[in-house]
Motif scaffolding. Structure first.
Motif, PDB file in Angstrom:
ATOM      1  N   HIS A 168       0.819  -1.215   0.000  1.00 42.73           N
ATOM      2  CA  HIS A 168       0.000   0.000   0.000  1.00 42.73           C
ATOM      3  C   HIS A 168       0.854   1.266   0.000  1.00 42.73           C
ATOM      4  O   HIS A 168       0.725   2.114  -0.892  1.00 42.73           O
ATOM      5  CB  HIS A 168      -0.943   0.000   1.198  1.00 42.73           C
ATOM      6  CG  HIS A 168      -1.819   1.210   1.262  1.00 42.73           C
ATOM      7  ND1 HIS A 168      -2.807   1.459   0.336  1.00 42.73           N
ATOM      8  CD2 HIS A 168      -1.850   2.250   2.132  1.00 42.73           C
ATOM      9  CE1 HIS A 168      -3.410   2.600   0.639  1.00 42.73           C
ATOM     10  NE2 HIS A 168      -2.847   3.096   1.720  1.00 42.73           N
ATOM     11  N   ARG A 169       1.745   1.414   0.969  1.00 40.18           N
ATOM     12  CA  ARG A 169       2.557   2.631   1.066  1.00 40.18           C
ATOM     13  C   ARG A 169       3.646   2.654  -0.005  1.00 40.18           C
ATOM     14  O   ARG A 169       3.967   3.716  -0.549  1.00 40.18           O
ATOM     15  CB  ARG A 169       3.187   2.725   2.456  1.00 40.18           C
ATOM     16  CG  ARG A 169       2.172   2.892   3.576  1.00 40.18           C
ATOM     17  CD  ARG A 169       2.849   2.953   4.921  1.00 40.18           C
ATOM     18  NE  ARG A 169       3.626   4.176   5.078  1.00 40.18           N
ATOM     19  CZ  ARG A 169       4.542   4.361   6.026  1.00 40.18           C
ATOM     20  NH1 ARG A 169       4.819   3.380   6.873  1.00 40.18           N
ATOM     21  NH2 ARG A 169       5.193   5.495   6.113  1.00 40.18           N
ATOM     22  N   ILE A 170       4.187   1.475  -0.313  1.00 40.48           N
ATOM     23  CA  ILE A 170       5.244   1.417  -1.329  1.00 40.48           C
ATOM     24  C   ILE A 170       4.706   1.820  -2.689  1.00 40.48           C
ATOM     25  O   ILE A 170       5.315   2.628  -3.398  1.00 40.48           O
ATOM     26  CB  ILE A 170       5.853   0.003  -1.388  1.00 40.48           C
ATOM     27  CG1 ILE A 170       6.633  -0.289  -0.105  1.00 40.48           C
ATOM     28  CG2 ILE A 170       6.760  -0.143  -2.603  1.00 40.48           C
ATOM     29  CD1 ILE A 170       7.183  -1.686  -0.013  1.00 40.48           C
ATOM     30  N   VAL A 171       3.563   1.257  -3.067  1.00 40.25           N
ATOM     31  CA  VAL A 171       2.974   1.576  -4.369  1.00 40.25           C
ATOM     32  C   VAL A 171       2.638   3.057  -4.464  1.00 40.25           C
ATOM     33  O   VAL A 171       2.816   3.691  -5.508  1.00 40.25           O
ATOM     34  CB  VAL A 171       1.718   0.711  -4.619  1.00 40.25           C
ATOM     35  CG1 VAL A 171       0.930   1.232  -5.820  1.00 40.25           C
ATOM     36  CG2 VAL A 171       2.108  -0.735  -4.845  1.00 40.25           C
ATOM     37  N   LYS A 172       2.190   3.626  -3.365  1.00 36.86           N
ATOM     38  CA  LYS A 172       1.860   5.049  -3.352  1.00 36.86           C
ATOM     39  C   LYS A 172       3.098   5.884  -3.689  1.00 36.86           C
ATOM     40  O   LYS A 172       3.017   6.864  -4.447  1.00 36.86           O
ATOM     41  CB  LYS A 172       1.312   5.452  -1.981  1.00 36.86           C
ATOM     42  CG  LYS A 172       0.853   6.899  -1.900  1.00 36.86           C
ATOM     43  CD  LYS A 172       0.281   7.215  -0.531  1.00 36.86           C
ATOM     44  CE  LYS A 172      -0.138   8.679  -0.445  1.00 36.86           C
ATOM     45  NZ  LYS A 172      -0.668   9.017   0.902  1.00 36.86           N
ATOM     46  N   VAL A 173       4.249   5.507  -3.142  1.00 36.38           N
ATOM     47  CA  VAL A 173       5.484   6.221  -3.429  1.00 36.38           C
ATOM     48  C   VAL A 173       5.923   5.985  -4.866  1.00 36.38           C
ATOM     49  O   VAL A 173       6.292   6.914  -5.584  1.00 36.38           O
ATOM     50  CB  VAL A 173       6.613   5.782  -2.456  1.00 36.38           C
ATOM     51  CG1 VAL A 173       7.955   6.354  -2.905  1.00 36.38           C
ATOM     52  CG2 VAL A 173       6.294   6.246  -1.042  1.00 36.38           C
ATOM     53  N   LEU A 174       5.873   4.725  -5.316  1.00 38.33           N
ATOM     54  CA  LEU A 174       6.357   4.391  -6.651  1.00 38.33           C
ATOM     55  C   LEU A 174       5.538   5.045  -7.755  1.00 38.33           C
ATOM     56  O   LEU A 174       6.057   5.340  -8.830  1.00 38.33           O
ATOM     57  CB  LEU A 174       6.380   2.871  -6.840  1.00 38.33           C
ATOM     58  CG  LEU A 174       7.378   2.110  -5.949  1.00 38.33           C
ATOM     59  CD1 LEU A 174       7.273   0.614  -6.196  1.00 38.33           C
ATOM     60  CD2 LEU A 174       8.793   2.592  -6.194  1.00 38.33           C
ATOM     61  N   LYS A 175       4.262   5.261  -7.509  1.00 41.45           N
ATOM     62  CA  LYS A 175       3.429   5.938  -8.503  1.00 41.45           C
ATOM     63  C   LYS A 175       3.883   7.381  -8.728  1.00 41.45           C
ATOM     64  O   LYS A 175       3.578   7.994  -9.756  1.00 41.45           O
ATOM     65  CB  LYS A 175       1.957   5.919  -8.070  1.00 41.45           C
ATOM     66  CG  LYS A 175       1.261   4.576  -8.275  1.00 41.45           C
ATOM     67  CD  LYS A 175      -0.187   4.659  -7.886  1.00 41.45           C
ATOM     68  CE  LYS A 175      -0.899   3.334  -8.107  1.00 41.45           C
ATOM     69  NZ  LYS A 175      -0.954   2.941  -9.534  1.00 41.45           N
ATOM     70  N   ASN A 176       4.618   7.920  -7.747  1.00 41.31           N
ATOM     71  CA  ASN A 176       5.099   9.299  -7.850  1.00 41.31           C
ATOM     72  C   ASN A 176       6.571   9.387  -8.229  1.00 41.31           C
ATOM     73  O   ASN A 176       7.210  10.418  -8.022  1.00 41.31           O
ATOM     74  CB  ASN A 176       4.868  10.019  -6.514  1.00 41.31           C
ATOM     75  CG  ASN A 176       3.392  10.237  -6.235  1.00 41.31           C
ATOM     76  OD1 ASN A 176       2.623  10.555  -7.131  1.00 41.31           O
ATOM     77  ND2 ASN A 176       2.986  10.034  -4.991  1.00 41.31           N
ATOM     78  N   ILE A 177       7.117   8.292  -8.788  1.00 41.87           N
ATOM     79  CA  ILE A 177       8.485   8.340  -9.295  1.00 41.87           C
ATOM     80  C   ILE A 177       8.601   9.468 -10.313  1.00 41.87           C
ATOM     81  O   ILE A 177       7.740   9.645 -11.172  1.00 41.87           O
ATOM     82  CB  ILE A 177       8.869   6.992  -9.950  1.00 41.87           C
ATOM     83  CG1 ILE A 177       9.198   5.961  -8.866  1.00 41.87           C
ATOM     84  CG2 ILE A 177      10.069   7.159 -10.876  1.00 41.87           C
ATOM     85  CD1 ILE A 177       9.553   4.598  -9.420  1.00 41.87           C
TER      86      ILE A 177
END
Length: 219
Positions: A70-79
């Motif tokens: 959940h938190r990881i994907v949220k960050v990766l979407k904002n690469i």
């Protein structure tokens, strides 16, 4: 008193690739339970049924899927920006009393041409320098009295800008490097700052590395 759920969770946490695969739902829980049952039973000191382990794995996988992604994907979407550079050479030198002076001379050459790629990192016993191959002769001249332990050519870099919150979310780098490992991509070097990291790969693998990282934004 140890419970089946606690022992199963501890077992899975010690195997990162298994934990990630379980979170993604790509493992047959019944088959996995049969495989790990002897170890679980040994820790508990009693026989354990496959069904009980399957239930523990099911609860754990549901929880892991939320926690691990959940938190990881949220960050990766904002690469942010992903930059690729080619024609690079990677040098590794042993540290010495004179090597920093030579590195300062090299930096002067780099500053004369802003299109030149240059990055460096220093460990306890080694100094690593990555430069555009147009500077190979310069590096080898300046560092001729230094001990070069490795030189790799025909390399490319992929530099990724991460959102600022990456420093507060555990597992970001593991998640990215796991994907690269699954694609069989060999990393020659990994160089990072607070919100940016660069990987160095073979020219033949740079396209796959770029696509793998870019696809993380669409998770």
């Amino acid at each position: 008193m140890k419970t089946i759920s606690a022992v199963v969770e501890q077992y899975i946490k010690k195997k990162p690739f298994l934990q990630s695969a379980l979170a993604q739902g790509i493992i047959n829980l019944t088959s996995l339970s049969r495989q790990i049952r002897p170890e679980i039973a040994d820790v508990l000191g009693k026989d354990v049924k496959d069904g009980a382990i399957v239930m523990a794995l099911k609860r754990l996988s549901d929880d892991l899927e939320f926690r691990a992604t959940h938190r990881i994907v949220k960050v990766l979407k904002n690469i942010g920006e992903i930059t690729v550079r080619s024609n690079l050479t990677d040098y590794t030198f042993l540290s010495s009393e004179t090597i920093l002076a030579q590195q300062a001379k090299l930096l002067e050459k780099v500053h004369e041409n802003q299109d030149i790629f240059y990055t460096s990192s220093r460990g306890v016993n080694e100094i690593n320098i990555v430069v555009s191959n147009t500077l190979d002769n310069v590096v080898e001249d300046f560092f001729k009295d230094e001990r070069c332990t490795q030189k790799a050519t025909n390399l490319s870099s992929v530099t990724v800008k991460l959102p600022a919150e990456n420093v507060s979310v555990p597992g970001i780098y593991y998640f990215i490097f796991q994907r690269l490992a699954w694609e069989g991509i060999i990393l020659y070097e990994v160089i990072s700052t607070t919100n940016e990291f660069t990987i160095l790969v073979n020219d033949e693998q740079v396209d796959m590395a770029f696509r793998t990282i870019k696809d993380l934004k669409t998770l």
